[in-house]
Write an enzyme that holds these catalytic residues in place. Structure first.
Site, mmCIF file in Angstrom:
data_model
loop_
_atom_site.group_PDB
_atom_site.id
_atom_site.type_symbol
_atom_site.label_atom_id
_atom_site.label_comp_id
_atom_site.label_asym_id
_atom_site.label_seq_id
_atom_site.Cartn_x
_atom_site.Cartn_y
_atom_site.Cartn_z
ATOM 1 N N GLU A 148 119.370 47.143 6.192
ATOM 2 C CA GLU A 148 118.526 45.991 5.847
ATOM 3 C C GLU A 148 119.301 44.845 5.210
ATOM 4 O O GLU A 148 118.713 43.938 4.597
ATOM 5 C CB GLU A 148 117.413 46.423 4.889
ATOM 6 C CG GLU A 148 116.445 47.420 5.477
ATOM 7 C CD GLU A 148 116.797 48.854 5.113
ATOM 8 O OE1 GLU A 148 115.872 49.649 4.922
ATOM 9 O OE2 GLU A 148 117.998 49.180 5.031
ATOM 10 N N SER A 150 106.439 37.248 3.186
ATOM 11 C CA SER A 150 106.364 38.705 3.196
ATOM 12 C C SER A 150 105.017 39.164 2.656
ATOM 13 O O SER A 150 104.364 38.445 1.878
ATOM 14 C CB SER A 150 107.485 39.306 2.346
ATOM 15 O OG SER A 150 108.749 39.032 2.898
ATOM 16 N N ASP A 194 102.253 51.357 0.930
ATOM 17 C CA ASP A 194 101.696 51.283 2.280
ATOM 18 C C ASP A 194 100.803 52.492 2.518
ATOM 19 O O ASP A 194 101.241 53.635 2.370
ATOM 20 C CB ASP A 194 102.815 51.262 3.323
ATOM 21 C CG ASP A 194 103.720 50.045 3.184
ATOM 22 O OD1 ASP A 194 103.338 49.103 2.455
ATOM 23 O OD2 ASP A 194 104.796 50.030 3.799
ATOM 24 N N SER A 245 112.624 49.167 7.122
ATOM 25 C CA SER A 245 112.446 48.149 8.164
ATOM 26 C C SER A 245 112.275 48.754 9.549
ATOM 27 O O SER A 245 112.633 48.151 10.556
ATOM 28 C CB SER A 245 113.625 47.158 8.166
ATOM 29 O OG SER A 245 113.673 46.464 6.943
ATOM 30 N N ARG A 252 94.248 52.474 10.150
ATOM 31 C CA ARG A 252 94.882 51.181 9.992
ATOM 32 C C ARG A 252 95.856 51.238 8.824
ATOM 33 O O ARG A 252 95.584 51.882 7.804
ATOM 34 C CB ARG A 252 93.822 50.105 9.752
ATOM 35 C CG ARG A 252 92.926 49.896 10.962
ATOM 36 C CD ARG A 252 91.615 49.232 10.600
ATOM 37 N NE ARG A 252 91.787 47.910 9.989
ATOM 38 C CZ ARG A 252 90.787 47.149 9.590
ATOM 39 N NH1 ARG A 252 89.534 47.572 9.731
ATOM 40 N NH2 ARG A 252 91.018 45.962 9.043
ATOM 41 N N GLU A 289 104.094 55.270 2.612
ATOM 42 C CA GLU A 289 105.363 55.175 1.900
ATOM 43 C C GLU A 289 105.244 54.161 0.777
ATOM 44 O O GLU A 289 104.280 53.393 0.700
ATOM 45 C CB GLU A 289 106.504 54.807 2.846
ATOM 46 C CG GLU A 289 106.359 53.452 3.509
ATOM 47 C CD GLU A 289 107.497 53.166 4.473
ATOM 48 O OE1 GLU A 289 108.226 54.107 4.854
ATOM 49 O OE2 GLU A 289 107.657 51.993 4.842
ATOM 50 N N PHE A 292 105.439 60.789 14.848
ATOM 51 C CA PHE A 292 106.464 59.785 14.600
ATOM 52 C C PHE A 292 107.692 60.478 14.018
ATOM 53 O O PHE A 292 107.583 61.297 13.105
ATOM 54 C CB PHE A 292 105.955 58.710 13.642
ATOM 55 C CG PHE A 292 105.019 57.738 14.303
ATOM 56 C CD1 PHE A 292 105.500 56.553 14.841
ATOM 57 C CD2 PHE A 292 103.662 58.012 14.411
ATOM 58 C CE1 PHE A 292 104.644 55.659 15.467
ATOM 59 C CE2 PHE A 292 102.802 57.132 15.033
ATOM 60 C CZ PHE A 292 103.290 55.942 15.567
#
Length: 377
Positions: free
Chosen positions: A16, A349, A325, A205, A243, A338, A197
């Protein structure tokens, strides 16, 4: 009252690196220069600390999109390398001259480490600053290191009774755990349903993240190989039918209860054909997504997200700031995906936009974060 000298650290050795550079441009351009004297210190991808490099204020995401090249910290003709002397505390930031002598860049009152990912957001820099007894913005060593590693984040959250997605952790150093047959069996044994996933445990990122659907189960091995480019510890997680809602958390002063912003949502736009919100969707494609704050959810659900975000922040011993999140399922349940202890920090952002929508403008947010740690001196 004299200005306080604030070192703004940026760049770093992580993937990042360039996002840190762009975040720093936003911070420096919005900093209250009547209160603070900013001293930008860049860290190259190889780990060298420099002053007097290219002015990070000139970097922008728009320019990067136009040129196709993201910014990078590189020494220039006028650059000087920084040498640290931990025994001197705030006076221990020294610049090396061409003849090998060193001189102080001035007494440093605090550091704002605008660093994302390993070697910056993972407790390493935080531990160094703790040893130097220099105040810094953001989470401490424990929260930084634990939240950088998604595996341990989930362990702490589960212990606190906070829901997280089901899954298991793979050690890519072991040949067996990279095997496609072993991975498919483990997915079945864990009772996971596709899609799953596959992601590095210690990266950000969306680097190295792959979605694997039932029809592509044979690609699990390749997905693990991709994640292993970034970390040997890899998570295989149940895809969540919900979501992704993000909530900014703020607690700049030691001991205060965290405040939470209005939760926001990154909405994937219709033309975006990616499987999920990947790096290009986040940073390189203006038409791929947009941010909505507050997210279009019932008030009681928004409040539940805020409550879960505050609990998660406390569970990992957070301080300063974080972006939590979450997933909100179709049944209205909230689980944590996370925690980012130094989220993207540009004016556009999610972290800054969420606080802007909550009534705290970007420049005032930066001031509050810095003043919070200065009060601890």
């Amino acid at each position: 009252m004299s200005k306080k000298n604030i070192v703004v650290l940026y760049g770093g050795k992580a993937d990042e690196h360039s996002i840190s550079c762009i975040s720093t441009s936003g911070v420096l351009n919005a900093l209250n220069h009547e209160k603070f004297n900013a001293i930008p210190v860049g860290i190259t991808k190889s780990g060298q600390w420099i002053v007097n490099g290219q002015d990070p204020r000139t970097w922008s995401l728009d320019d990067s999109k136009a040129s196709g090249k993201l910014p990078e910290v590189e020494p220039t003709e006028n650059s000087r390398y920084i040498v640290l002397d931990p025994s001197r505390g705030g006076d221990g930031f020294l610049a090396m001259n061409s003849d090998g002598s060193v001189e102080s860049i001035g007494h440093i009152d605090a550091v704002f480490p605008v660093l994302h990912g390993p070697f910056g957001e993972d407790g390493t820099v935080q531990g160094l600053l703790e040893m130097m007894n220099v105040p810094y913005v953001g989470c401490g060593v424990l929260a930084s290191s634990a939240c950088m590693d998604k595996h341990y984040t989930k362990e702490l959250l589960r212990e606190a009774g906070i829901p997280v997605a089901d899954g298991f952790t793979v050690d890519a150093r072991h040949e067996q755990q990279r095997s496609g047959d072993w991975l498919q069996k483990r997915v079945s044994d864990e009772g996971l349903q596709y899609p799953v996933f596959v992601k590095p445990s210690r990266a950000g990122s969306s680097f190295g993240v792959t979605r694997v659907d039932a029809a592509d189960a044979g690609k699990l091995e390749a997905a693990v190989a991709e994640a292993a480019k970034h970390d040997w510890r890899i998570l295989v997680e149940q895809g969540v039918n919900g979501r992704e809602i993000e909530c900014a958390v703020l607690a700049p002063r030691a001991g205060e209860l965290p405040r939470t912003s209005l939760p926001g949502e990154v909405v994937i736009d219709a033309h975006n054909t990616t499987d999920f919100y990947d790096f290009d969707s986040k940073y390189m494609d203006d038409q791929a997504s947009h941010v909505e704050v507050p997210a279009s959810l019932p008030q009681e659900t928004l409040e539940k997200v805020q409550e879960v975000a505050a609990r998660a922040f406390i569970a990992v011993d957070g301080s300063g700031l974080s972006r939590v999140d979450t997933f909100v399922t179709t049944d209205g349940d909230v689980m944590v995906n996370e925690i980012n202890t130094m989220p993207g920090f540009t004016p556009i952002s999610m972290y800054s936009k969420a606080w802007e929508a909550t009534g705290l403008p970007y420049s005032e947010l930066i001031t509050e974060l810095i003043e919070g740690v200065l009060e601890e001196k």
